[in-house]
Design an enzyme around this catalytic site. Structure first.
Site, PDB file in Angstrom:
ATOM      1  N   ASP A 104       0.802  -1.242   0.097  1.00  0.00           N
ATOM      2  CA  ASP A 104      -0.063  -0.119  -0.031  1.00  0.00           C
ATOM      3  C   ASP A 104       0.995   1.235  -0.219  1.00  0.00           C
ATOM      4  OD1 ASP A 104       0.826   0.079   2.782  1.00  0.00           O
ATOM      5  OD2 ASP A 104      -1.068   0.841   3.195  1.00  0.00           O
ATOM      6  N   GLU A 105       2.108   1.155  -0.366  1.00  0.00           N
ATOM      7  CA  GLU A 105       2.993   2.307  -0.547  1.00  0.00           C
ATOM      8  C   GLU A 105       3.954   2.479  -1.665  1.00  0.00           C
ATOM      9  OE1 GLU A 105       5.673   2.951   3.035  1.00  0.00           O
ATOM     10  OE2 GLU A 105       5.303   0.678   3.418  1.00  0.00           O
TER      11      GLU A 105
HETATM   12  P1  TTP Z   1       0.572  -0.264   6.904  1.00  0.00           P
HETATM   13  O1  TTP Z   1       0.400   0.891   5.904  1.00  0.00           O
HETATM   14  O2  TTP Z   1       1.581  -0.314   7.792  1.00  0.00           O
HETATM   15  O3  TTP Z   1      -0.644   0.048   7.808  1.00  0.00           O
HETATM   16  P2  TTP Z   1      -2.472   0.491   7.322  1.00  0.00           P
HETATM   17  O4  TTP Z   1      -2.223   0.854   5.818  1.00  0.00           O
HETATM   18  O5  TTP Z   1      -3.116  -0.654   7.592  1.00  0.00           O
HETATM   19  O6  TTP Z   1      -2.520   1.604   8.384  1.00  0.00           O
HETATM   20  P3  TTP Z   1      -1.989   3.059   8.256  1.00  0.00           P
HETATM   21  O7  TTP Z   1      -2.871   4.209   7.987  1.00  0.00           O
HETATM   22  O8  TTP Z   1      -1.253   3.307   9.480  1.00  0.00           O
HETATM   23  O9  TTP Z   1      -0.993   2.945   7.161  1.00  0.00           O
HETATM   24  O10 TTP Z   1       0.214  -1.605   6.188  1.00  0.00           O
HETATM   25  C1  TTP Z   1      -0.530  -1.903   5.214  1.00  0.00           C
HETATM   26  C2  TTP Z   1      -1.283  -3.172   5.163  1.00  0.00           C
HETATM   27  O11 TTP Z   1      -0.397  -4.123   5.337  1.00  0.00           O
HETATM   28  C3  TTP Z   1      -2.166  -3.380   6.497  1.00  0.00           C
HETATM   29  O12 TTP Z   1      -3.475  -2.859   6.001  1.00  0.00           O
HETATM   30  C4  TTP Z   1      -2.282  -4.888   6.727  1.00  0.00           C
HETATM   31  C5  TTP Z   1      -0.944  -5.236   6.090  1.00  0.00           C
HETATM   32  N1  TTP Z   1      -0.018  -5.388   7.236  1.00  0.00           N
HETATM   33  C6  TTP Z   1      -0.154  -6.628   8.006  1.00  0.00           C
HETATM   34  O13 TTP Z   1      -0.730  -7.705   7.578  1.00  0.00           O
HETATM   35  N2  TTP Z   1       0.631  -6.966   9.139  1.00  0.00           N
HETATM   36  C7  TTP Z   1       1.525  -5.921   9.540  1.00  0.00           C
HETATM   37  O14 TTP Z   1       2.131  -6.145  10.762  1.00  0.00           O
HETATM   38  C8  TTP Z   1       1.385  -4.672   8.947  1.00  0.00           C
HETATM   39  C9  TTP Z   1       2.261  -3.502   9.643  1.00  0.00           C
HETATM   40  C10 TTP Z   1       0.791  -4.585   7.859  1.00  0.00           C
HETATM   41 MG    MG Z   2      -0.873   2.057   5.016  1.00  0.00          MG
END
Ligand code: TTP
Ligand code: MG
Length: 385
Positions: A104-105
């Site tokens: 997601d980034e």
């Molecule tokens: P992130 O971008 O770290 O988290 P997020 O998008 O859910 O929340 P934020 O708004 O803080 O960015 O991670 C992206 C996706 O990756 C997250 O939705 C689920 C997955 N993920 C896992 O499955 N296990 C983990 O430990 C992490 C950090 C993320």
């Molecule tokens: Mg995220």
């Protein structure tokens, strides 16, 4: 000076669930397992659930304790991957230099594109708006002169955030930053820095490069010296041409039946072998990727001393790698080959390649006439051995 944009989706898996189930909107939502799931961990939580202290990697049982009224969902990885693909497809519309970082980034090098926008803020808003229009999801965006600062900036005003850091803002922005937020400082290094009395960036600034290097080693010392000053020269590295050929499959339910996993490996091995031969390539390395029920993901590789392009070698090596892993319920399985050459480079001591290649040629010619997968080997049919 460079202009780097970092974009990261908000509560990504949870946001996709809200998109598909509007009735979840505004509710504490926890992805990773059912509420009574004994061994699951949280992959992510909606911002409403985060208020209860629920976060990624927390055991589900603990999340259920903290947030008893939360909605608990096991997660649908294939759907998240589909949405991820849609999001990642947008980035090249904004810059030719895109470095995908995770599901997601991404980093986008926007240097030279500034004049297309009335301001850097407008640049960030237009990316957020495009993502929202195409996917219905919100993203947070950071824009700064380098990767380190851009990533910090995107995190700063989450969710649905936008922060532009200009050179004159950097010092003020960094000074109160905990050292654990510096890129490359993990829990261990953080503890070492704390012992030295270095808790925030402002504690690092008075020390010389040599002092820091003496105390924490040359690599980490120089890294924190420069990052504390907002200096980071790492380039945005776009995805290069295919250096590997692979297939992966996400199961709708976690799988721990060895004969099922073996059959999946065989099927993927045939697909990978087919693509390898279609491109006239030979490979030397076989890798497998296994993601377990808790999203922990491991890869294992083996490099042979000869090149191959036959399904048998791919399957045999992949299976061997899988057999060396302690099996837990598997959510995703993948097979990849890499280390390409254009011609075969047979081992002096091996007779592996020749006989199999005739079978493969026959299978390929049939598959080419019909659809790929029209003919497969017996082992790709499920057996109960
Ligand atoms: P992130 O971008 O770290 O988290 P997020 O998008 O859910 O929340 P934020 O708004 O803080 O960015 O991670 C992206 C996706 O990756 C997250 O939705 C689920 C997955 N993920 C896992 O499955 N296990 C983990 O430990 C992490 C950090 C993320
Ligand atoms: Mg995220």
């Amino acid at each position: 000076m460079r202009t780097i944009m970092h974009v990261d989706m908000d509560a990504f898996f949870a946001a996709v669930e809200v998109l598909d189930h509007p009735e979840y909107a505004g509710k504490p939502l926890i992805i990773g397992g059912r509420k009574d799931s004994p061994r699951g961990v949280v992959s992510t939580a909606s911002y409403e659930a985060r208020k209860y202290g629920v976060h990624s990697a927390l055991p589900i049982s603990k999340a259920a304790f903290l947030c008893p009224d939360g909605i608990f969902i096991p997660g649908r990885m294939a759907r998240y991957q589909e949405m991820s693909r849609q999001v990642h497809e947008i980035f090249p519309e904004f810059s030719p230099l895109v470095e995908p970082l995770s599901i997601d980034e991404a980093f986008l090098d926007m240097s030279g594109c500034e004049h297309f926008y009335s301001s850097l803020e407008e640049m960030g808003r237009s990316l957020k708006q495009r993502i929202r229009e195409k996917t219905g999801l919100t993203a947070s965006v950071g824009i700064a002169p380098n990767k380190f600062l851009a990533k910090l900036a995107s995190d700063w005003r989450k969710p649905d955030g936008l922060l532009v850091l200009r050179p004159e803002d950097v010092e003020g922005f960094l000074i109160d930053l905990p050292v654990g937020k510096l890129w490359g400082v993990g829990q261990k290094s953080e503890a070492i820095l704390h012992k030295l009395g270095l808790h925030y960036v402002r504690d690092i600034l008075p020390h010389s490069l040599t002092w820091l290097q003496e105390k924490v080693g040359s690599a980490l010392g120089s890294q924190i010296y420069y990052l504390a000053r907002g200096i980071d020269e790492r380039p945005v590295v776009p995805e290069t041409e295919a250096q590997s050929i692979g297939h992966e499959i996400t199961f709708s339910e976690d799988q721990d039946n060895p004969s099922f996993l073996r059959q999946q490996l065989a099927q993927m091995g045939e697909k990978v072998g087919w693509r390898l031969r279609e491109q006239g390539l030979y490979a030397r390395t076989v890798s497998i990727k296994v993601r377990f029920y808790d999203f922990k993901t491991i890869t294992r590789s083996h490099t042979l001393n000869y090149s191959f392009n036959d399904d048998d070698t791919i399957f045999r090596e992949a299976l061997h790698l899988l057999e060396q892993i302690k099996l837990q319920p598997v959510r995703l399985l993948g097979v990849t080959v890499s280390n390409f050459s254009v011609g075969a480079q047979l081992s002096l001591f091996s007779s592996h390649n020749q006989p199999a290649s005739q079978v493969n040629e026959l299978m390929d010619s049939i598959n080419r006439k019909f659809s790929p997968g029209a003919i497969t080997k017996g082992r790709t049919l499920l057996t109960d051995d």
